[in-house]
Design an enzyme around this catalytic site. Sequence first.
Site, PDB file in Angstrom:
ATOM      1  N   SER A   1      43.088  39.225  28.586  1.00 17.84           N
ATOM      2  CA  SER A   1      43.464  38.435  27.445  1.00 17.84           C
ATOM      3  C   SER A   1      44.782  38.807  26.894  1.00 17.84           C
ATOM      4  CB  SER A   1      42.521  37.543  27.197  1.00 17.84           C
ATOM      5  OG  SER A   1      43.286  36.401  26.409  1.00 17.84           O
TER       6      SER A   1
ATOM      7  N   ASP B   1      33.718  42.556  28.594  1.00 21.33           N
ATOM      8  CA  ASP B   1      34.802  41.392  28.728  1.00 21.33           C
ATOM      9  C   ASP B   1      34.514  40.097  27.602  1.00 21.33           C
ATOM     10  OD1 ASP B   1      36.649  40.340  30.269  1.00 21.33           O
ATOM     11  OD2 ASP B   1      35.259  38.936  31.138  1.00 21.33           O
TER      12      ASP B   1
ATOM     13  N   ASP C   1      36.133  37.051  28.383  1.00 20.11           N
ATOM     14  CA  ASP C   1      36.532  35.095  28.995  1.00 20.11           C
ATOM     15  C   ASP C   1      35.583  35.214  29.856  1.00 20.11           C
ATOM     16  OD1 ASP C   1      38.174  34.722  27.257  1.00 20.11           O
ATOM     17  OD2 ASP C   1      39.444  35.456  28.708  1.00 20.11           O
TER      18      ASP C   1
HETATM   19  C1  BG6 Z   1      40.821  36.907  32.282  1.00 24.31           C
HETATM   20  C2  BG6 Z   1      40.686  35.458  32.132  1.00 24.31           C
HETATM   21  O1  BG6 Z   1      39.779  36.772  30.607  1.00 24.31           O
HETATM   22  O2  BG6 Z   1      42.307  36.968  31.078  1.00 24.31           O
HETATM   23  C3  BG6 Z   1      41.655  34.692  32.694  1.00 24.31           C
HETATM   24  O3  BG6 Z   1      39.207  35.911  33.072  1.00 24.31           O
HETATM   25  C4  BG6 Z   1      43.121  34.857  32.612  1.00 24.31           C
HETATM   26  O4  BG6 Z   1      41.263  33.745  33.833  1.00 24.31           O
HETATM   27  C5  BG6 Z   1      43.371  36.614  31.227  1.00 24.31           C
HETATM   28  O5  BG6 Z   1      44.288  34.260  32.893  1.00 24.31           O
HETATM   29  C6  BG6 Z   1      44.814  36.761  31.037  1.00 24.31           C
HETATM   30  O6  BG6 Z   1      44.473  35.615  29.931  1.00 24.31           O
HETATM   31  P1  BG6 Z   1      45.433  35.289  29.015  1.00 24.31           P
HETATM   32  O7  BG6 Z   1      45.013  34.617  27.643  1.00 24.31           O
HETATM   33  O8  BG6 Z   1      46.223  36.328  28.245  1.00 24.31           O
HETATM   34  O9  BG6 Z   1      46.208  34.415  29.259  1.00 24.31           O
HETATM   35 MG    MG Z   2      35.466  37.285  32.260  1.00 25.13          MG
END
Ligand code: BG6
Ligand code: MG
Length: 215
Positions: A117, A10, A12
């Site tokens: 993300s 992962d 974040d």
């Molecule tokens: C995840 C995070 O990795 O990505 C979440 O833990 C976040 O908090 C999600 O909402 C989506 O991310 P992004 O950058 O596409 O808004």
């Molecule tokens: Mg994470």
Amino acid sequence: MNNIKACIFDLDGVIVDTAKYHYLAWKRLANELGFDFDENDNERLKGVSRMDSLEILLEIGNKNFNDETKKELAVKKNSWYVEYISKMTEDEILPGVKEFLTLLRNCGIKISLGSVSKNSMRILNSINLTSYFDAIIDGTKITNAKPDPEVFLKGAKELDVDPKNCVVFEDAAAGIEAAINAGMYCIGVGSPEILHRANKVIGSFVNKDLSVLEF
Ligand code: BG6
Ligand code: MG
């Protein structure tokens, strides 16, 4: 003895601590909408997609908007978030991560990213880590967010490794469930109270060697 051939990370909260930037951007949006949002609330957003995070935030603030306005709010939050992460450098890679990725590479274990993300590439490029990954599966390549296993299964497929020979590293409860749903081993990175469903939990990658992949 298990036979681990690939590790899926992962992004974040595992490779970089971007939760603080997500938090700042969501808090700014909440404040603009007239309510507060604290770090406890932020825990509920870890591993959750952007639109699902917005739904949780609006539920906390007891606010209701139509779909068009929700899209605008998500775009606004993301523009603030991108502003924060655009200043990131290699210095923000969490301790021990680069050394552990190098060890895996040297031992022939394949490496994939498995993040929901849509900003993953932007972050990997700004911390100079893109070249470490044999596969990159991010929010732009999937339709179902964690705890659905899609993001991890796609990574295993691209690496051509059976899910039962994969280990997922995750900091969020939703991500641990996704790894379990994918039929993979999972290692929680963070607090054992939150990540108790993982096969094991580590505090960080500092001084970790291949023995961490034994279950
Ligand atoms: C995840 C995070 O990795 O990505 C979440 O833990 C976040 O908090 C999600 O909402 C989506 O991310 P992004 O950058 O596409 O808004
Ligand atoms: Mg994470």
